[in-house]
Design an enzyme around this catalytic site. Structure first.
Site, short mmCIF file in Angstrom:
data_model
loop_
_atom_site.label_atom_id
_atom_site.label_comp_id
_atom_site.label_asym_id
_atom_site.label_seq_id
_atom_site.Cartn_x
_atom_site.Cartn_y
_atom_site.Cartn_z
N GLY A 37 72.34 90.40 73.19
CA GLY A 37 71.80 89.50 72.08
C GLY A 37 71.34 90.57 71.07
O GLY A 37 70.71 91.63 71.45
N GLU A 53 66.48 88.74 68.30
CA GLU A 53 65.21 89.09 68.18
C GLU A 53 64.61 90.40 68.38
O GLU A 53 63.74 90.69 67.87
CB GLU A 53 64.67 88.10 69.45
CG GLU A 53 64.88 86.82 69.16
CD GLU A 53 64.60 85.89 70.37
OE1 GLU A 53 63.40 85.35 70.74
OE2 GLU A 53 65.46 85.76 71.18
MO1 MOS Z 1 64.24 82.34 69.78
S1 MOS Z 1 62.30 82.35 69.62
O1 MOS Z 1 64.35 82.40 71.62
O2 MOS Z 1 64.60 80.64 69.31
#
Ligand code: MOS
Length: 735
Positions: A698, A701
């Site tokens: 991913g 983040e």
């Molecule tokens: Mo994210 S803070 O895991 O939506």
């Protein structure tokens, strides 16, 4: 597999630009009524009396729903408390107030203005209790935080011995503030009942979570609830859970027997829908003179609410990042009379890297070692606390390539050594890291009589590119041009997909789409061979292939027929398959993480103390990047968030009444274009096939991690001032 990794423009881009993309609050529903949520103005106590008469009599008002008349829910509305979707909500089931801005009533009227006006007429008398708002005062009675399936506190080796073995120590406290997500699109729900069937248009990161949580909170069968969300205007974690307003909208719609729309006002985004809790992080690093770490200690306090525990797991980064023989971490929670905090973009890793990566910079300064060299010296070849091998790790390449692109070798290590005009210039760096998560996901791929291909999954697109990668993976697997694919998502009747949180959507969903496309294709070839009317009737399956939308004999592009010809002959019905993909069976044998290096250049005005980020270079090891355009855009977005974290963002609760005083976008500062210099993002691009069949981890983040520390370290290098709390503001640099 062409198309995978290409910088494909987002497939829903045009719909967004021309205004055809409909967000939750924008759906046209006949007989729609408007609900306004009324929230508390005290932080602790009970509602003694609520005078609703004037509101009820106001023009257009359909209902004033309060704790006195709200329908009673099974288990007091707590039947579905299973995070991430299910949380402890305020559903007017009692008179208690636990934080300022807690929902205490809902006013429903014919128009929004009528509802707003009537809401202003509500008079509430409270019995006020002194609120607990002092974070530090709660340390003495703090309780252990949780840590998913891992223990909250861990310890490897002997701490005292490890500390004693160190010749140099860094022992400091780092602070990060309460923050609120503030996506552009506020939370919004339209609730509509048809008999006992409930349809919700909801701004969410998790349609199937909303479905299940709302159904169970109301005590109705899951399948009586349908959730629709084709577009989410940003989530960042606050839309990963179902908050009170969603259930309140459903209750309101039932109460007035009409569809109801409930949109949160911007100030209501500060409390009832989560936020990143403040942290107090004590870090001790001990090292030999040559830079070898002998011990690392990371103790974290974060606040939670009085009604529910949420842990900001800042210490996770210290468990995984460096090869220290001794690592001890702890998490403790301080309950306060504030709204329950929640996941906010890289919960734990964002706050944790801010602290740890400043501490590492301090250690490098103490040791007079280059900060990259210090990190390489302590490079973790395996997970230092679980001892598992990493599924794939190319962080060394991130450091090398990042340093090269940034020009790090030209850096004078001495702080306060470079000035341009009135500005001190500084360069800093840090490590980025975020775990690679993956869950079970499913998707449908279907050949349509129209000649188009549908790919559908009950997933969400937060503006990140989910539609686009679904289309890419389907097109690549079927070897068809992208324009033949229609990607659909955001409907809970579609095959189930996980929460779009934890940066897991791409890694979870792409393999499901791939599997569904393969199965649909196999089904088509099998049907073709078995169809008496087909030109390929009776041909062995191994002899057939799917090319350019035709079922053909291998190597004979003009043989066979178009799939539309097959469908036309067979009742013009679509033909497709639903498939699921699970995390790989060997995933547990590995520690799965993404990595990166971030370099920042700042300029600090000598007389104003104003820090500016002039440029950031970041290099990430995230496995396969499925789409270079939307993927890099996500990473850049994360970095922009990190600049906000480092220099701008903080919610300020009033110390007496617990109201967030800067509860608007004028005073809750986020970076604007003028705050962001040049951002250079690149990826290593080595697939992680041990984690995922497409090799993708991913990217939602990791961008925010490390980068805020890189900025803080650059500010130290520019000015010689070591600031250990975010946000770093001009007053601190002038002091
Ligand atoms: Mo994210 S803070 O895991 O939506």
């Amino acid at each position: 597999m062409t198309l995978i990794g290409e910088p494909v423009t987002r497939v829903e881009g045009r719909a967004k630009v021309v205004g055809k993309a409909q967000y939750a609050a924008e759906f046209q529903v006949p007989r729609l009524a408007y609900a306004v949520m009324v929230t508390s103005t005290i932080a602790n106590g009970r509602i003694e009396r609520m005078d609703t008469l004037a509101a009820q009599r106001a023009e257009g008002v359909l209902k004033v729903m309060t704790p006195a008349n709200a329908p009673r829910l099974p288990q007091g509305g707590r039947a579905a408390v299973h995070p991430p979707a299910g949380r402890v909500l305020s559903l007017l089931q009692d008179n208690l107030v636990h934080y300022n801005n807690q929902p205490i009533a809902v006013v429903i009227a014919e128009t929004l203005n009528q509802a707003l006006y009537a809401a202003s007429l509500l008079r509430v008398r409270y019995q006020i209790q002194p609120p607990e708002l002092n974070f530090k005062a709660g340390f003495a009675t703090a309780h252990p935080g949780s840590h998913g399936k891992d223990p909250a506190n861990i310890s490897t080796g002997q701490l005292a011995a490890g500390m004693a073995a160190g010749e140099v120590k860094v022992d400091q406290v780092y602070l990060t503030p309460l923050q609120n997500h503030n996506p552009m699109e506020p939370h919004a729900t339209i609730a509509e009942w048809n008999g006992d069937q409930l349809t919700l248009h909801d701004a969410t990161q998790y349609i199937s979570g909303v479905k299940q949580t709302v159904a169970r909170t109301l005590g109705i069968p899951d399948d009586n609830v349908r959730v629709l969300c084709p577009f989410t205007g940003g989530g960042f974690g606050c839309k990963g859970s179902v908050w009170s307003h969603v259930v309140l909208a459903a209750m309101a719609a039932k109460a007035v027997d009409r569809p109801v729309r409930l949109v949160l006002e911007r100030p209501q985004m500060f409390g009832p829908v989560g936020g990143r809790p403040q942290t107090w992080q004590h870090i001790v690093l001990a090292a030999k003179r040559d830079g070898t770490l002998t011990a690392m200690q990371h103790d974290v306090y974060s606040h939670t609410s009085e009604i529910e525990d949420f842990t900001e797991p800042s210490s996770t980064v210290t468990r995984v990042l460096y090869a220290s023989p001794v690592i001890e971490t702890s998490q403790r929670l301080v309950p306060l009379n504030l709204g329950t905090p929640t996941f906010q973009r890289a919960p734990g890793e964002s706050t944790g890297t801010f602290a740890l990566e400043i501490a590492m910079d301090e250690l490098a300064c103490e040791l007079k070692i280059d900060p990259i060299e210090l990190r390489i010296k302590n490079y973790a070849e395996k997970d230092p606390t679980s001892n598992k091998p990493f599924s794939s790790k190319h962080l060394r390449e991130c450091y090398t390539r990042g340093a090269e692109r940034f020009g790090w070798s030209r850096r004078n290590p001495k702080p306060r050594s470079t000035k341009e005009g009135r500005e001190w210039i500084g360069w800093g760096m840090a490590t980025a890291t975020y775990p690679a998560n993956r869950s079970s996901a499913s998707a449908l791929v279907q050949f349509e009589p129209s000649g188009r291909i549908t790919v559908a999954s009950g997933s969400q697109d937060l503006g990140t590119g989910t539609y686009t990668i679904m289309a890419q993976v389907a097109a690549a697997t079927l070897n068809l041009p992208l324009r033949m694919i229609d990607a659909k998502l955001g409907d809970s009747t579609m095959p189930k997909s996980p929460v779009s949180g934890g940066s897991q959507t791409a890694a979870s969903l792409a393999p499901a789409v791939q599997a569904a496309a393969k199965q649909a294709q196999l089904k088509l070839l099998t049907a073709e061979a078995g169809d008496a009317g087909s030109p390929l009737h009776g041909v062995a399956l191994e002899e057939l292939e799917f090319q350019d939308g035709r079922i053909i004999r291998k190597g004979q592009p003009n043989s066979g027929e178009a799939f539309t010809a097959f469908l036309a002959r067979n009742g013009n019905k679509p033909l497709g398959a639903i498939a699921s993909a699970q995390p790989s069976e060997t995933a547990e044998q590995y520690s799965n993480h993404s990595w990166g290096s971030v370099f920042a250049e700042v300029a600090v005005d000598e007389s104003l103390g104003m820090p500016r980020v002039r440029r950031i270079t970041a290099v990430y090891d995230v496995g396969t990047l499925l789409n270079e355009k939307t993927g890099k855009s996500q990473l850049i977005g994360g970095i922009v968030w990190a600049v906000g974290f480092a220099l701008h963002e903080a919610s300020h609760p009033d110390g007496r009444v617990g109201r967030i005083v800067n509860n608007n976008l004028a005073e809750y500062h986020v970076p604007v274009n003028a705050d962001i210099g040049e951002i250079d993002v690149s990826v290593i691009g080595i697939p992680d096939f041990k984690f995922d069949p497409l090799g993708a981890r991913g990217i939602g983040e990791i961008g925010i991690t490390g980068a805020s520390a890189a900025v803080a370290n650059a500010i130290y290098h520019a000015t010689g001032k070591r600031i250990r709390s975010a946000p770093i503001t001009p007053d601190m640099l002038l002091a």
